[in-house]
Write a protein that holds these residues in place. Structure first.
Motif, PDB file in Angstrom:
ATOM      1  N   THR A 146       0.827  -1.200   0.000  1.00  0.00           N
ATOM      2  CA  THR A 146       0.000   0.000   0.000  1.00  0.00           C
ATOM      3  C   THR A 146       0.865   1.256   0.000  1.00  0.00           C
ATOM      4  O   THR A 146       0.591   2.212  -0.743  1.00  0.00           O
ATOM      5  CB  THR A 146      -0.945  -0.001   1.220  1.00  0.00           C
ATOM      6  OG1 THR A 146      -1.713  -1.204   1.190  1.00  0.00           O
ATOM      7  CG2 THR A 146      -1.871   1.198   1.208  1.00  0.00           C
ATOM      8  N   MET A 147       1.927   1.265   0.795  1.00  0.00           N
ATOM      9  CA  MET A 147       2.817   2.426   0.825  1.00  0.00           C
ATOM     10  C   MET A 147       3.507   2.608  -0.516  1.00  0.00           C
ATOM     11  O   MET A 147       3.660   3.738  -0.994  1.00  0.00           O
ATOM     12  CB  MET A 147       3.814   2.296   1.974  1.00  0.00           C
ATOM     13  CG  MET A 147       3.129   2.516   3.312  1.00  0.00           C
ATOM     14  SD  MET A 147       4.062   2.080   4.790  1.00  0.00           S
ATOM     15  CE  MET A 147       5.636   2.774   4.527  1.00  0.00           C
ATOM     16  N   GLN A 152       4.084   5.949  -5.242  1.00  0.00           N
ATOM     17  CA  GLN A 152       4.215   6.052  -6.695  1.00  0.00           C
ATOM     18  C   GLN A 152       3.093   6.886  -7.310  1.00  0.00           C
ATOM     19  O   GLN A 152       3.329   7.704  -8.173  1.00  0.00           O
ATOM     20  CB  GLN A 152       4.238   4.660  -7.333  1.00  0.00           C
ATOM     21  CG  GLN A 152       5.515   3.915  -7.066  1.00  0.00           C
ATOM     22  CD  GLN A 152       5.484   2.488  -7.594  1.00  0.00           C
ATOM     23  OE1 GLN A 152       4.423   1.931  -7.856  1.00  0.00           O
ATOM     24  NE2 GLN A 152       6.645   1.891  -7.735  1.00  0.00           N
ATOM     25  N   SER A 153       1.872   6.667  -6.854  1.00  0.00           N
ATOM     26  CA  SER A 153       0.735   7.316  -7.514  1.00  0.00           C
ATOM     27  C   SER A 153       0.329   8.642  -6.872  1.00  0.00           C
ATOM     28  O   SER A 153      -0.274   9.475  -7.532  1.00  0.00           O
ATOM     29  CB  SER A 153      -0.474   6.389  -7.506  1.00  0.00           C
ATOM     30  OG  SER A 153      -1.010   6.295  -6.192  1.00  0.00           O
ATOM     31  N   LYS A 154       0.599   8.787  -5.602  1.00  0.00           N
ATOM     32  CA  LYS A 154       0.188   9.976  -4.839  1.00  0.00           C
ATOM     33  C   LYS A 154      -1.329  10.213  -4.925  1.00  0.00           C
ATOM     34  O   LYS A 154      -1.792  11.333  -4.803  1.00  0.00           O
ATOM     35  CB  LYS A 154       0.939  11.218  -5.329  1.00  0.00           C
ATOM     36  CG  LYS A 154       2.424  11.094  -5.348  1.00  0.00           C
ATOM     37  CD  LYS A 154       3.037  11.997  -4.340  1.00  0.00           C
ATOM     38  CE  LYS A 154       4.527  12.043  -4.513  1.00  0.00           C
ATOM     39  NZ  LYS A 154       5.267  11.442  -3.480  1.00  0.00           N
ATOM     40  N   GLN A 155      -2.102   9.140  -5.123  1.00  0.00           N
ATOM     41  CA  GLN A 155      -3.538   9.311  -5.281  1.00  0.00           C
ATOM     42  C   GLN A 155      -4.262   9.479  -3.946  1.00  0.00           C
ATOM     43  O   GLN A 155      -5.412   9.897  -3.922  1.00  0.00           O
ATOM     44  CB  GLN A 155      -4.148   8.183  -6.114  1.00  0.00           C
ATOM     45  CG  GLN A 155      -4.493   6.919  -5.358  1.00  0.00           C
ATOM     46  CD  GLN A 155      -4.955   5.808  -6.283  1.00  0.00           C
ATOM     47  OE1 GLN A 155      -4.163   5.252  -7.009  1.00  0.00           O
ATOM     48  NE2 GLN A 155      -6.224   5.487  -6.236  1.00  0.00           N
ATOM     49  N   TYR A 156      -3.616   9.151  -2.837  1.00  0.00           N
ATOM     50  CA  TYR A 156      -4.226   9.330  -1.521  1.00  0.00           C
ATOM     51  C   TYR A 156      -3.381  10.297  -0.714  1.00  0.00           C
ATOM     52  O   TYR A 156      -2.165  10.341  -0.846  1.00  0.00           O
ATOM     53  CB  TYR A 156      -4.313   7.995  -0.771  1.00  0.00           C
ATOM     54  CG  TYR A 156      -5.015   6.916  -1.547  1.00  0.00           C
ATOM     55  CD1 TYR A 156      -6.369   7.022  -1.845  1.00  0.00           C
ATOM     56  CD2 TYR A 156      -4.334   5.795  -1.985  1.00  0.00           C
ATOM     57  CE1 TYR A 156      -7.022   6.036  -2.572  1.00  0.00           C
ATOM     58  CE2 TYR A 156      -4.976   4.801  -2.708  1.00  0.00           C
ATOM     59  CZ  TYR A 156      -6.307   4.935  -2.997  1.00  0.00           C
ATOM     60  OH  TYR A 156      -6.951   3.958  -3.715  1.00  0.00           O
ATOM     61  N   SER A 157      -4.033  11.012   0.173  1.00  0.00           N
ATOM     62  CA  SER A 157      -3.284  11.929   1.030  1.00  0.00           C
ATOM     63  C   SER A 157      -2.480  11.108   2.046  1.00  0.00           C
ATOM     64  O   SER A 157      -2.903  10.005   2.431  1.00  0.00           O
ATOM     65  CB  SER A 157      -4.240  12.871   1.772  1.00  0.00           C
ATOM     66  OG  SER A 157      -4.943  12.160   2.777  1.00  0.00           O
ATOM     67  N   PRO A 158      -1.344  11.629   2.492  1.00  0.00           N
ATOM     68  CA  PRO A 158      -0.572  10.911   3.515  1.00  0.00           C
ATOM     69  C   PRO A 158      -1.391  10.649   4.780  1.00  0.00           C
ATOM     70  O   PRO A 158      -1.248   9.604   5.412  1.00  0.00           O
ATOM     71  CB  PRO A 158       0.605  11.852   3.804  1.00  0.00           C
ATOM     72  CG  PRO A 158       0.727  12.699   2.589  1.00  0.00           C
ATOM     73  CD  PRO A 158      -0.669  12.831   2.035  1.00  0.00           C
ATOM     74  N   GLU A 159      -2.268  11.566   5.114  1.00  0.00           N
ATOM     75  CA  GLU A 159      -3.090  11.414   6.314  1.00  0.00           C
ATOM     76  C   GLU A 159      -4.073  10.251   6.185  1.00  0.00           C
ATOM     77  O   GLU A 159      -4.254   9.475   7.125  1.00  0.00           O
ATOM     78  CB  GLU A 159      -3.851  12.718   6.609  1.00  0.00           C
ATOM     79  CG  GLU A 159      -2.971  13.897   6.954  1.00  0.00           C
ATOM     80  CD  GLU A 159      -2.320  14.575   5.744  1.00  0.00           C
ATOM     81  OE1 GLU A 159      -1.322  15.289   5.933  1.00  0.00           O
ATOM     82  OE2 GLU A 159      -2.793  14.374   4.595  1.00  0.00           O
ATOM     83  N   LEU A 160      -4.704  10.145   5.013  1.00  0.00           N
ATOM     84  CA  LEU A 160      -5.643   9.039   4.785  1.00  0.00           C
ATOM     85  C   LEU A 160      -4.904   7.705   4.784  1.00  0.00           C
ATOM     86  O   LEU A 160      -5.358   6.736   5.394  1.00  0.00           O
ATOM     87  CB  LEU A 160      -6.394   9.222   3.464  1.00  0.00           C
ATOM     88  CG  LEU A 160      -7.352   8.082   3.085  1.00  0.00           C
ATOM     89  CD1 LEU A 160      -8.451   7.923   4.129  1.00  0.00           C
ATOM     90  CD2 LEU A 160      -7.939   8.333   1.703  1.00  0.00           C
ATOM     91  N   LEU A 161      -3.784   7.663   4.134  1.00  0.00           N
ATOM     92  CA  LEU A 161      -2.975   6.444   4.090  1.00  0.00           C
ATOM     93  C   LEU A 161      -2.579   6.019   5.500  1.00  0.00           C
ATOM     94  O   LEU A 161      -2.766   4.872   5.892  1.00  0.00           O
ATOM     95  CB  LEU A 161      -1.726   6.676   3.235  1.00  0.00           C
ATOM     96  CG  LEU A 161      -0.819   5.480   3.057  1.00  0.00           C
ATOM     97  CD1 LEU A 161      -1.429   4.484   2.090  1.00  0.00           C
ATOM     98  CD2 LEU A 161       0.535   5.932   2.552  1.00  0.00           C
TER      99      LEU A 161
END
Length: 173
Positions: A146-147, A152-161
């Motif tokens: 997941t990380m 690679q994609s930056k499709q999710y915010s770091p906070e959501l991840l």
């Protein structure tokens, strides 16, 4: 037993030559001859230390991952404080530059597989139930995959991840 200074210098020359070549070429396009020319050594000297270019590449990748892993400040916190561990990973990314970036150029899957392997080695005690071993492999494999995808994609915010992975890990431990 430690290597003598000549061996250390020779291996450093080989490593430097390989990294220079690897910065612009895939591993399968690098020859022993080209490494030797850059390192100013004979082929027999190269073969005294490494079986072939692929063994050299693998050796350097493992050394780089070991150094990166040893430098992870919060590696103990994956299962106890996943949020801290996950926050740390992007902060540690600059430590991966430039050697790790060169060694794993076009091989990000391999980089994450090596890191997952190191985490499994680190967290897996000698005696563990099969269920606990499966759960640990699932947590580490899932978190690293997941990380990787996020980085690679930056499709999710770091906070959501961070929040999602933390919630999942806590529910499984």
């Amino acid at each position: 037993m430690t290597d003598d200074l000549r061996v250390i210098k020779t291996k450093q020359q080989i490593k430097t030559a390989f990294l220079d070549l690897r910065a612009t070429k895939p591993v399968n396009r690098i020859t022993v001859k080209s490494i030797c020319e850059l390192a100013l050594i004979n082929k027999s000297t190269f073969y005294a230390h490494y079986q072939d270019v692929f063994v050299l590449a693998d050796t350097l990748q493992k050394e780089a991952i070991d150094a990166l892993f040893d430098g992870l400040t919060y590696k103990d916190s994956l299962l106890t404080d996943p949020s801290t561990f996950i926050k740390q990973m992007p902060e540690q990314a600059p430590l991966m530059q430039p050697e790790v970036a060169i060694l794993f150029r076009d091989e990000s899957d391999s980089l994450y597989e090596h890191m997952a392997g190191k985490l499994l080695e680190y967290y897996m005690p000698a005696a563990m139930t099969p269920e606990a071993e499966i759960r640990l492999a699932f947590i580490i494999g899932g978190a690293t995959t997941t990380m990787k995808r996020f980085m690679q994609s930056k499709q999710y915010s770091p906070e959501l991840l961070e929040a999602t992975i933390t919630q999942l890990i806590k529910s499984l431990t």
